[in-house]
Motif scaffolding. Structure first.
Motif, PDB file in Angstrom:
ATOM      1  N   HIS A  83      39.152  28.440  38.977  1.00 58.26           N
ATOM      2  CA  HIS A  83      40.212  29.193  39.640  1.00 58.26           C
ATOM      3  C   HIS A  83      39.862  30.669  39.631  1.00 58.26           C
ATOM      4  O   HIS A  83      39.038  31.122  38.829  1.00 58.26           O
ATOM      5  CB  HIS A  83      41.562  28.951  38.966  1.00 58.26           C
ATOM      6  CG  HIS A  83      41.515  29.014  37.468  1.00 58.26           C
ATOM      7  ND1 HIS A  83      41.339  30.158  36.757  1.00 58.26           N
ATOM      8  CD2 HIS A  83      41.600  28.000  36.542  1.00 58.26           C
ATOM      9  CE1 HIS A  83      41.324  29.911  35.464  1.00 58.26           C
ATOM     10  NE2 HIS A  83      41.481  28.587  35.298  1.00 58.26           N
ATOM     11  N   PRO A 133      44.204  33.624  39.565  1.00 59.86           N
ATOM     12  CA  PRO A 133      44.384  33.438  41.001  1.00 59.86           C
ATOM     13  C   PRO A 133      44.705  34.786  41.637  1.00 59.86           C
ATOM     14  O   PRO A 133      45.176  35.708  40.949  1.00 59.86           O
ATOM     15  CB  PRO A 133      45.571  32.475  41.068  1.00 59.86           C
ATOM     16  CG  PRO A 133      45.525  31.755  39.753  1.00 59.86           C
ATOM     17  CD  PRO A 133      45.068  32.784  38.755  1.00 59.86           C
ATOM     18  N   ARG A 141      43.049  31.979  44.178  1.00 55.68           N
ATOM     19  CA  ARG A 141      42.575  30.633  44.221  1.00 55.68           C
ATOM     20  C   ARG A 141      43.002  29.955  42.954  1.00 55.68           C
ATOM     21  O   ARG A 141      42.515  30.233  41.867  1.00 55.68           O
ATOM     22  CB  ARG A 141      41.055  30.572  44.360  1.00 55.68           C
ATOM     23  CG  ARG A 141      40.514  29.188  44.597  1.00 55.68           C
ATOM     24  CD  ARG A 141      39.060  29.251  44.901  1.00 55.68           C
ATOM     25  NE  ARG A 141      38.254  29.712  43.798  1.00 55.68           N
ATOM     26  CZ  ARG A 141      37.725  28.926  42.862  1.00 55.68           C
ATOM     27  NH1 ARG A 141      37.920  27.646  42.873  1.00 55.68           N
ATOM     28  NH2 ARG A 141      36.995  29.454  41.916  1.00 55.68           N
ATOM     29  N   ASP A 142      43.979  29.031  43.128  1.00 54.84           N
ATOM     30  CA  ASP A 142      44.386  28.263  41.967  1.00 54.84           C
ATOM     31  C   ASP A 142      43.420  27.104  41.779  1.00 54.84           C
ATOM     32  O   ASP A 142      42.417  26.978  42.487  1.00 54.84           O
ATOM     33  CB  ASP A 142      45.837  27.806  42.097  1.00 54.84           C
ATOM     34  CG  ASP A 142      46.079  26.827  43.231  1.00 54.84           C
ATOM     35  OD1 ASP A 142      45.100  26.299  43.801  1.00 54.84           O
ATOM     36  OD2 ASP A 142      47.268  26.610  43.560  1.00 54.84           O
ATOM     37  N   ALA A 143      43.697  26.220  40.822  1.00 58.32           N
ATOM     38  CA  ALA A 143      42.784  25.125  40.495  1.00 58.32           C
ATOM     39  C   ALA A 143      42.651  24.123  41.619  1.00 58.32           C
ATOM     40  O   ALA A 143      41.722  23.292  41.627  1.00 58.32           O
ATOM     41  CB  ALA A 143      43.258  24.426  39.217  1.00 58.32           C
TER      42      ALA A 143
END
Length: 655
Positions: free
Chosen positions: A38, A48, A50-52
């Motif tokens: 992430h 973030p 970009r999360d997981a």
């Protein structure tokens, strides 16, 4: 056959083993690079967007970048994992908010409520968002997914811009908080913003919260005084009489801030917004000052306490917002303070106007009655009296100017000793006015008994007889031509340039009450009460002309010449008071006895009389004794005025 059956099972197992090994490898890499799973878009922290799951928006993205850009470390809101398999790192419900120490500064107790679905959670009671400032922030409990505010909105989110405790003019944060904000009003990276303290750089920045930095005529500290107050007001309880005290006014010079406040060195004084009045040494002089509900009381500056001016003020407890009427002449002390302050001026006129004050207080009051503010003596802690000119205390052995004033010889002190008593007390022992004891000063110079010693003011203490009589007079004169000296010695000792004609007269023959017991007789008037040698009143003294008239001593008797000698005359002779009994100047039967028969004076009188002699002589014991002295052998009858002698009988009267 057996092999062909096993093969389908072995392949999946091999694949599983390979996958497991890869995950372990990835896990190891993840421990050093969070961005493998992430983050990695805005920075390298792993936060973030970009999360997981690869999403760039949503509740797992939220305001991560905004916090990191502001310098908020990850551990402020999370427990930072040391490896991929740390507890609570991966799995359902694994978004854990655990507030660190920075969020709990200043006693905050932060909480986080998770949102549902696409809604982000909400932070509450965090130090970072102003929960402990109580400073008017618009968003102290922000939503995690809340859109990023504008620059102007950011400063108002946690505290007002300016905060409500500040002046409305305080829009330049850099002036007071340059460790946190730069000159462009931008938060300083790595500065002291959100560090748990309200950081103020210097007292010169006080005007950023109250006062007016534009008052360039004032000192920096005075510029910080209201108006304006911390809420932008130019009137009201927080404004009041600040400038009336801090600037020179019509009654006194400016007072220091420290006379009413402890001048702060940091912002701690603004923590509760309440004004704190702590009186300084001048305000507390001989007083117990207090401030309550907008009113000062017991303050030295306003005539409270045990003031040396005696009180009597009409407004000794002024209100802070009273305006110019709070302090005028008569507010703090009576225009004519009560006793022991004198009720008359130095000319003896009743005190009724301010210009009269300048007579005794020239360093405080101008001749027109206005205050001499520039001199700084009014309301300075002492009663300033500057009534004496230079040289008032002359060196020992010289004529003292203050002695001349006490004896009515200085027109600036027309009341003599009463002028002295006005300040030095009725007994001249100091009094509450001047506080200087005449008695102590004289005693220190060897004159403990000055009030009862006649020679302290006149005469010559080293003279063996009648030492108190002039010369010297009360002005230091020694010449007989001076009124204060005159014929004192001639009268007291019977002296003439050509010899003594009597044993003199006592002081009481011309002055009542001799000898005087103390200085009570010093009233500016020469007390002359003429008497005959027997004590009966006779004669007058013309003070204007300085002459005596109708006195026995100078011919105020039958056949006398009733002379009016001048007090400053250098001599008189036998013919001044009565006939000289020589030449053609005879009285009564002297013409026959002395002029015709040439009898000497000694035939009828003492042999010591010889008016025709050079110099003429008289019997000092008998001359000017109040009666005509005739020898017993003459058998003079004082009723018929005849004599019974061999020459003739008593039928022949003398006159």
């Amino acid at each position: 056959m057996r092999s062909a059956r096993i093969t389908p099972l072995v392949l999946p197992l091999a694949l599983l083993a390979a996958c497991s090994a890869r995950k372990v490898e990835e896990a190891a890499e993840a421990g050093t690079s969070c961005t493998r799973c992430h983050g990695g878009v805005d920075n390298d922290t792993g936060a973030p967007p970009r999360d997981a799951h690869g999403s760039l928006t949503g509740p797992k993205v939220g305001a991560h970048t905004a916090h990191l850009d502001a310098g908020v470390a990850c551990e402020t809101c999370h427990k930072v994992p040391s490896s991929v398999d740390d507890p609570d790192h991966i799995g359902p419900g694994s978004i854990k908010v655990r507030f660190g120490q920075a969020a709990k500064l200043d006693g905050a107790s932060p909480t986080y409520a998770a949102g549902t679905g696409t809604l982000g959670g909400t932070c509450s009671s965090t130090y970072c968002h102003g929960s402990t400032l109580f400073a008017g922030g618009t968003t102290p409990n922000p939503s995690w997914n809340q859109p990023k505010p504008s620059a102007a909105e950011r400063c108002q989110a946690c505290h007002g811009n300016p905060p409500p405790s500040h002046s409305a003019l305080a829009t330049n944060c850099f002036q007071c908080h340059s460790d946190s904000v730069d000159a462009n009003q931008q938060i300083k990276p790595g500065g002291k913003h959100v560090d748990g303290h309200v950081d103020i750089v210097a007292l010169t920045a006080c005007a950023g919260c109250h006062g007016d930095p534009g008052r360039t005529q004032d000192s920096p500290l005075v510029r910080a005084a209201p108006p304006v107050d911390t809420q932008g007001n130019v009137t009201g309880a927080r404004v009041g009489a600040h400038l009336a005290h801090l600037r020179d006014g019509p009654l006194a010079k400016a007072f220091a801030c420290s006379q009413c406040h402890v001048v702060p060195t940091d912002s701690a004084h603004a923590s509760n917004g309440a004004p704190v009045v702590t009186f300084g040494p001048l305000a507390s002089l001989n007083a117990n000052p207090s401030y309550a509900s907008g009113t000062c009381s017991g303050v030295y500056c306003h005539g409270g306490g045990n003031t040396p001016i005696g009180g009597g003020g009409l407004n000794i407890a002024p209100t802070w917002t009273q305006g110019s009427g709070g302090a005028t002449c008569g507010s703090c002390h009576a225009l004519v303070p009560p006793s022991p302050h004198p009720s008359v001026d130095r000319s003896g006129a009743p005190l009724a106007s301010l210009p009269q004050c300048s007579q005794c207080h020239p360093g405080t009051v101008n001749p027109d009655g206005s205050m001499f503010v520039a001199n700084g003596l009014h309301v300075n802690g002492v009663v300033d009296q500057n009534v004496h000119p230079a040289g008032w205390l002359a060196p020992a052995g010289t004529q003292q100017p203050h002695g001349l004033a006490a004896n009515f010889h200085d027109p600036a002190y027309p009341r003599g000793l009463d002028d002295c008593r006005s300040c030095h007390g009725a007994d001249l022992d100091g009094g509450p006015g001047a506080g200087v004891s005449c008695n102590a000063c004289h005693a220190a110079n060897g004159q403990q008994a000055w009030q009862t010693s006649c020679t302290f003011c006149h005469g010559e203490p080293n003279r063996a007889q009648l030492a108190a009589a002039p010369p010297v007079d009360t002005q230091g004169h020694v010449a007989p031509s001076e009124r204060g000296v005159g014929a004192h010695q001639t009268h007291l000792f019977g002296k003439q340039p050509t010899g003594a004609i009597s044993n003199g007269v006592a002081c009481g023959a011309c002055h009542d009450g001799q000898p005087y017991a103390d200085i009570a007789h010093v009233d500016g008037a020469v007390a002359v009460a003429l008497k005959t040698p027997g004590g009966a009143a006779a004669g007058t003294f013309d003070a204007g002309a300085g002459t005596c008239a109708s006195t026995y001593c100078h011919g105020g008797f039958r056949a006398g010449k009733a002379a009016t000698p001048a007090w400053t005359a250098t001599s008189v002779d036998c013919a001044s008071c009565h006939a000289s009994q020589t030449g053609t100047d005879f009285s009564d039967a002297h013409l026959v006895h002395v002029g015709t028969f040439k009898l000497s004076c000694g035939v009828c009188h003492s042999a010591a009389y010889a008016p025709g002699a050079t110099p003429p002589t008289a019997d000092k014991a008998l001359h000017v004794n109040g009666q005509v002295d005739v020898a017993a052998s003459v058998n003079y009858d004082r009723t018929t005025h005849g004599c019974a002698v061999a020459c003739h009988g008593p039928e022949r009267a003398w006159y």
